[in-house]
Design a protein around this motif. Structure first.
Motif, PDB file in Angstrom:
ATOM      1  N   UNK A 198       0.833  -1.211   0.000  1.00 35.25           N
ATOM      2  CA  UNK A 198       0.000   0.000   0.000  1.00 35.25           C
ATOM      3  C   UNK A 198       0.864   1.256   0.000  1.00 35.25           C
ATOM      4  N   UNK A 199       1.961   1.246   0.757  1.00 36.97           N
ATOM      5  CA  UNK A 199       2.876   2.396   0.764  1.00 36.97           C
ATOM      6  C   UNK A 199       3.502   2.614  -0.606  1.00 36.97           C
ATOM      7  N   UNK A 200       3.888   1.521  -1.237  1.00 38.20           N
ATOM      8  CA  UNK A 200       4.578   1.599  -2.519  1.00 38.20           C
ATOM      9  C   UNK A 200       3.649   1.993  -3.665  1.00 38.20           C
ATOM     10  N   UNK A 201       2.377   1.678  -3.533  1.00 42.55           N
ATOM     11  CA  UNK A 201       1.417   1.897  -4.622  1.00 42.55           C
ATOM     12  C   UNK A 201       1.374   3.347  -5.099  1.00 42.55           C
ATOM     13  N   UNK A 202       1.659   4.286  -4.226  1.00 39.79           N
ATOM     14  CA  UNK A 202       1.600   5.694  -4.596  1.00 39.79           C
ATOM     15  C   UNK A 202       2.865   6.238  -5.230  1.00 39.79           C
ATOM     16  N   UNK A 203       3.892   5.421  -5.361  1.00 39.97           N
ATOM     17  CA  UNK A 203       5.148   5.912  -5.931  1.00 39.97           C
ATOM     18  C   UNK A 203       5.029   6.103  -7.440  1.00 39.97           C
ATOM     19  N   UNK A 204       5.618   7.164  -7.961  1.00 38.15           N
ATOM     20  CA  UNK A 204       5.537   7.412  -9.403  1.00 38.15           C
ATOM     21  C   UNK A 204       6.283   6.338 -10.200  1.00 38.15           C
ATOM     22  N   UNK A 205       5.658   5.888 -11.277  1.00 35.66           N
ATOM     23  CA  UNK A 205       6.307   4.951 -12.184  1.00 35.66           C
ATOM     24  C   UNK A 205       6.692   3.631 -11.549  1.00 35.66           C
ATOM     25  N   UNK A 206       5.943   3.171 -10.549  1.00 30.38           N
ATOM     26  CA  UNK A 206       6.281   1.930  -9.852  1.00 30.38           C
ATOM     27  C   UNK A 206       6.200   0.737 -10.792  1.00 30.38           C
ATOM     28  N   UNK A 207       7.285  -0.056 -10.807  1.00 34.94           N
ATOM     29  CA  UNK A 207       7.323  -1.324 -11.538  1.00 34.94           C
ATOM     30  C   UNK A 207       7.538  -2.433 -10.530  1.00 34.94           C
ATOM     31  N   UNK A 208       6.799  -3.505 -10.674  1.00 35.24           N
ATOM     32  CA  UNK A 208       6.974  -4.672  -9.816  1.00 35.24           C
ATOM     33  C   UNK A 208       7.679  -5.763 -10.605  1.00 35.24           C
ATOM     34  N   UNK A 209       8.735  -6.306 -10.034  1.00 34.27           N
ATOM     35  CA  UNK A 209       9.546  -7.343 -10.674  1.00 34.27           C
ATOM     36  C   UNK A 209       9.748  -8.466  -9.658  1.00 34.27           C
ATOM     37  N   UNK A 210      10.160  -9.651 -10.102  1.00 31.54           N
ATOM     38  CA  UNK A 210      10.478 -10.701  -9.130  1.00 31.54           C
ATOM     39  C   UNK A 210      11.591 -10.254  -8.170  1.00 31.54           C
ATOM     40  N   UNK A 211      11.509 -10.752  -6.944  1.00 33.81           N
ATOM     41  CA  UNK A 211      12.470 -10.353  -5.907  1.00 33.81           C
ATOM     42  C   UNK A 211      13.913 -10.608  -6.334  1.00 33.81           C
TER      43      UNK A 211
END
Length: 128
Positions: free
Chosen positions: A82-95
């Motif tokens: 939830x904290x990260x969701x508001x970051x600009x240009x957030x990309x989620x990748x494997x750990x």
């Protein structure tokens, strides 16, 4: 003496040296820290300081144009997600990819966070 903002002299100095496109890894206590980047270790005890506290303080000081976090955070740590969701240009990748990418970070800020996947790689922007 500074009146407000980040008071830790090592962290404040490291932030002042960052430029456009430099990356900062904000990580939990368990994240492997790669050799190479400057490290400011804020961890004191498990959970202190928290990922949320440190991230909030950094976001008040930095211009962020992009971010990368582990996709596993969605299921394993909804509060951090939830904290990260508001970051600009957030990309989620494997750990595993996040760990590889963190080798190119200019700065690592280690928190005392003891919850899984509370890690993010921030890419600095410019204020103009």
């Amino acid at each position: 003496m500074k009146r407000s903002g980040i008071l830790n002299r090592h962290l404040a100095g490291a932030l002042a040296e960052l430029g456009h496109t430099d990356e900062v890894l904000v990580c939990d206590a368990g994240m492997p820290i790669p050799a190479g980047p400057r490290v400011v270790d804020l961890a004191f005890r498990a959970g202190v300081p928290s990922f949320a506290e440190v991230l909030d303080g950094l976001l008040e000081e930095l211009v962020v144009e992009g971010a990368v976090a582990a996709c596993e955070v969605r299921d394993a740590n909804p509060a951090a997600a939830a904290l990260l969701a508001g970051l600009p240009g957030l990309r989620l990748v494997p750990h595993e990819e996040l760990k590889l990418r963190s080798r190119d970070a200019r700065l690592v800020v280690r928190t005392g966070e003891a919850a899984p996947y509370a890690n993010v790689l921030l890419r600095c922007g410019v204020f103009f």
